[in-house]
Motif scaffolding. Structure first.
Motif, mmCIF file in Angstrom:
data_model
loop_
_atom_site.group_PDB
_atom_site.id
_atom_site.type_symbol
_atom_site.label_atom_id
_atom_site.label_comp_id
_atom_site.label_asym_id
_atom_site.label_seq_id
_atom_site.Cartn_x
_atom_site.Cartn_y
_atom_site.Cartn_z
ATOM 1 N N THR A 1 36.197 34.720 47.696
ATOM 2 C CA THR A 1 35.951 34.547 46.270
ATOM 3 C C THR A 1 34.472 34.597 45.923
ATOM 4 O O THR A 1 34.084 34.247 44.834
ATOM 5 C CB THR A 1 36.540 33.207 45.793
ATOM 6 N N THR A 2 33.645 35.037 46.846
ATOM 7 C CA THR A 2 32.225 35.181 46.540
ATOM 8 C C THR A 2 31.638 36.281 47.389
ATOM 9 O O THR A 2 32.187 36.645 48.412
ATOM 10 C CB THR A 2 31.465 33.863 46.796
ATOM 11 N N ASP A 3 30.547 36.822 46.948
ATOM 12 C CA ASP A 3 29.907 37.912 47.658
ATOM 13 C C ASP A 3 28.662 37.379 48.362
ATOM 14 O O ASP A 3 27.842 36.687 47.763
ATOM 15 C CB ASP A 3 29.508 39.007 46.644
ATOM 16 N N SER A 4 28.517 37.720 49.632
ATOM 17 C CA SER A 4 27.404 37.180 50.410
ATOM 18 C C SER A 4 26.086 37.895 50.147
ATOM 19 O O SER A 4 25.035 37.416 50.537
ATOM 20 C CB SER A 4 27.746 37.271 51.906
ATOM 21 N N HIS B 1 23.087 39.238 47.634
ATOM 22 C CA HIS B 1 22.500 38.826 46.360
ATOM 23 C C HIS B 1 21.523 39.908 45.923
ATOM 24 O O HIS B 1 20.342 39.889 46.255
ATOM 25 C CB HIS B 1 21.805 37.473 46.508
ATOM 26 N N ASN C 1 26.154 41.298 43.296
ATOM 27 C CA ASN C 1 25.715 39.931 43.057
ATOM 28 C C ASN C 1 26.625 39.226 42.059
ATOM 29 O O ASN C 1 26.397 38.071 41.702
ATOM 30 C CB ASN C 1 24.264 39.900 42.557
ATOM 31 N N PRO D 1 30.080 37.520 41.445
ATOM 32 C CA PRO D 1 31.150 36.980 42.292
ATOM 33 C C PRO D 1 32.539 37.350 41.786
ATOM 34 O O PRO D 1 32.734 37.620 40.602
ATOM 35 C CB PRO D 1 30.924 35.466 42.220
ATOM 36 N N ARG E 1 36.336 36.468 40.695
ATOM 37 C CA ARG E 1 36.849 35.371 39.871
ATOM 38 C C ARG E 1 38.089 34.764 40.524
ATOM 39 O O ARG E 1 39.054 35.478 40.791
ATOM 40 C CB ARG E 1 37.221 35.892 38.480
ATOM 41 N N ASN F 1 40.727 40.710 39.305
ATOM 42 C CA ASN F 1 39.361 41.077 39.682
ATOM 43 C C ASN F 1 39.140 42.578 39.622
ATOM 44 O O ASN F 1 38.063 43.036 39.218
ATOM 45 C CB ASN F 1 39.047 40.543 41.080
ATOM 46 N N HIS G 1 32.819 44.771 46.138
ATOM 47 C CA HIS G 1 33.578 43.925 47.058
ATOM 48 C C HIS G 1 34.681 44.684 47.798
ATOM 49 O O HIS G 1 35.646 44.069 48.254
ATOM 50 C CB HIS G 1 34.191 42.720 46.319
#
Length: 618
Positions: free
Chosen positions: A28-31, A33, A53, A55, A57, A272, A426
């Motif tokens: 649920t998040t992207d590493s 940035h 960057n 994320p 949802r 998403n 993603h």
């Protein structure tokens, strides 16, 4: 969207340094940035990773609708031009919650399957989100299905409830239901309880479109007001318990062995995928009114269209219940649509129409084209003649919720049309050889994808799921592609024999099996041939039984197909051939490639390019 034929080739896994997402633990998040969405790729081979960057949802479809409604309650959400119906977000949300609670009066529990059949009705969209809130799985039923196809899907899914209109144009849905479930005749008017011998898990039928009761079916307008305090309390409880990773939608692809497969999609994947599609279209930055002539039962209409609009608080306009070119022009002019969706066939029809000179479509500035390979010449006309400079080419599969690539609007439009765009945020893409190893940049191979939006699997079909998805969650598209130096993707063909006719996926095996059921057919083989309007069309070579030679014509066979199959599967060309005319390999197998080549010559299609052929030549 594209529903891709499962690969049966040797499936070595593609190695990658990125961990494979599982269906129960979707990230649920992207590493990474970065300042802007970007991509990371290895320049030595055809692999790419869409970093962002922004994320992912972690919301259900219902949570997103609630959030958008709170943000823009009075904004117009949808227009159904031919009803006519107009609903704000607040009005739509109210209708959805009413129906979601009322579904519980039918005895539905979390995870039960609810079929929604028919063309583009307001009720279809209400049910899409009502099912999401209620925790049940909506099954999108192709409105062109006849009774055998309908019966198969209902039995396969264990469907508890079926919603449908009574009729539309040439489709008499009640008649088709009576063929599949003759027990309806014994029901009382307006009472939808049913016990079917052939479809034992079905419990209810509900009809929408008008309020006149029919034997064996509930009336939609009665049902939507049926919920009491107990059902509303159950809905509130479901709001607290439902998780984004749970299944919410099932869409059937045509079957490789005569039976369709149910791609099972989650809240997380659909929501998403639509959210990031909207960002790439700039819908997060400005208001749009989106003309959607595409059918809602396809991912293109219900996900890239409706779910996308809900994520970004946009307005969707449905010109008519089913595709009709004059209604598209009226909707664009009257509703001042800024964006139009469509398959290549739809845009071809619009551009060729004399109505182009009679209607004001100057409000258009963007669009989305997909569902089939897009000819470059067509895209050029969209920019030059329709002034759709902010248009995007999309590519994906039902199995990937649906998009894996998409054009980026900062790229010059005449460069943009040369590919199906770049990898979605993603997600990972690879072009691989027969062993699942990435090929060099620019080389042809099969397109594989991996990411949060990949389906959970084919419903109740473990074996076919394992053929389509590798152990480390790579989905094998079945399309032949190349990766350019900048990471964009070109689709240049297919690894197998699926026909894409105007955005509909047609598998030759399905038609061949039907033809073999005809008493007078001894053998049949089906191929795709080029078509100016649809990109590809269907050609059947048929060998008759000796005793029927001279008695059965091509028209007899086409009429039989029209009675037994959805109309888009009916061959445009039927060539009756003798056994000696079928080209064979040394081992006695029919050479389909030769049949295709000979058919093009016999039908005078040598100068007509399919969309795939054009992609190769360019």
């Amino acid at each position: 969207m594209r529903s891709i034929l499962v690969s049966r080739r040797f499936a070595h896994v593609l190695t990658s340094t990125h961990a494979a997402p599982s269906t129960s633990n979707i990230p649920t998040t992207d590493s990474h940035h970065l300042t802007h969405p970007s991509v990371h790729r290895q320049h030595t081979n055809s692999y790419i990773h869409g970093t962002s960057n922004i994320p992912l949802r972690n919301e259900t479809l219902g949570q997103t609708l609630r959030n958008t409604t709170e943000r823009v309650p009075d904004k117009e959400f949808c227009v159904f031009s031919k009803y006519p119906i107009r609903k704000t977000y607040e009005e739509f949300y109210h209708d959805v919650r009413q129906m979601a609670a009322s579904l519980y009066t039918l005895g539905l529990e979390k995870g039960d399957r609810v079929g929604v059949w028919g063309p583009n009705y307001y009720e279809w969209v209400v049910l899409q989100y009502a099912c999401a809130f209620a925790g049940v799985i909506q099954v999108n039923v192709n409105p062109h299905y006849l009774h055998e196809e309908l019966r198969f899907v209902m039995r396969k899914t264990g469907m508890k409830v079926l919603f449908a209109p009574k009729r539309h144009k040439h489709s008499n849905y009640v008649h088709t239901m009576l063929e599949a479930m003759p027990e309806m005749r014994r029901g009382q008017p307006g009472v939808g309880h049913i016990k079917s011998h052939d479809i034992p898990e079905l419990r209810h039928i509900v009809l929408y479109g008008d309020d006149v009761p029919v034997h064996g079916a509930w009336v939609y307008s009665d049902l939507i007001h049926a919920a009491g305090s107990a059902e509303r309390a159950k809905l509130e409880d479901m709001d607290r318990k439902l998780r984004p990773d749970e299944p919410v939608n099932m869409q059937f692809t045509s079957g490789t062995t005569g039976h369709p497969k149910g791609a099972t999609l989650t809240h997380f994947g659909l929501n998403n995928n639509a959210y990031f599609a909207g960002i790439r279209l700039g819908w997060d930055r400005e208001d749009h009114r989106i003309c959607i002539p595409n059918p809602l039962y396809h991912c293109f209409g219900c996900a890239v269209g409706v779910i996308n609009a809900v994520n970004h608080g946009q307005t969707v306009v449905f010109p008519s219940k089913s595709y009709h070119v004059p209604d598209i022009f009226e909707a664009i002019q009257n509703e001042k649509c800024t964006t139009m969706f469509g398959t290549p066939t739809m845009f071809i029809d619009v551009l060729k129409s004399p109505l182009m000179k009679q209607f004001d479509i100057s409000s258009l500035r963007g669009g989305v084209i997909g569902g089939a390979p897009c000819p470059m010449a067509l895209c050029e006309k969209m920019v030059k003649e329709m002034r759709m400079t902010d248009f995007s080419v999309i590519y994906g599969s039902t199995e990937t919720s649906p998009l894996v690539t998409m054009s980026e609007l900062h790229v010059d439009p005449f460069e943009r049309i040369k590919s199906v765009g770049s990898v979605m945020p993603h997600q990972e893409l690879a072009i691989v050889d027969e062993f699942g190893v990435p090929v060099p940049t620019g080389a042809k191979g099969e397109l594989w994808s991996r990411g949060y939006s990949t389906m959970l699997g084919y419903w109740a079909d473990h074996d076919k799921t394992n053929l389509a998805i590798t152990r480390d969650r790579w989905y094998k598209s079945g399309d032949t592609a190349t990766m350019n130096e900048d990471g964009t993707i070109n689709i240049v063909g297919r690894t197998r024999d699926m026909i894409v006719k105007g955005g509909e996926n047609v598998y030759p095996t399905e038609i061949e099996q039907f033809l073999h059921k005809l008493d007078y057919v001894a053998d049949a083989h089906v191929v795709g041939v080029p078509d100016d309007r649809y990109g590809e069309n269907i050609c059947a070579w048929v060998r008759l039984r000796v005793e029927d030679e001279g008695k059965i014509t091509a028209e007899h066979i086409k009429k039989a197909c029209k009675r037994g199959m959805a109309h888009y599967k009916v061959p445009k060309y039927v060539l009756i051939k003798k056994e000696s005319e079928f080209p064979l390999t040394i081992s006695g197998k029919v050479k389909k490639f030769e049949i295709q080549k000979i058919s093009k010559e016999l039908l005078g299609l040598g100068t007509v390019k399919s969309h795939f052929t054009e992609a190769v030549d360019n």
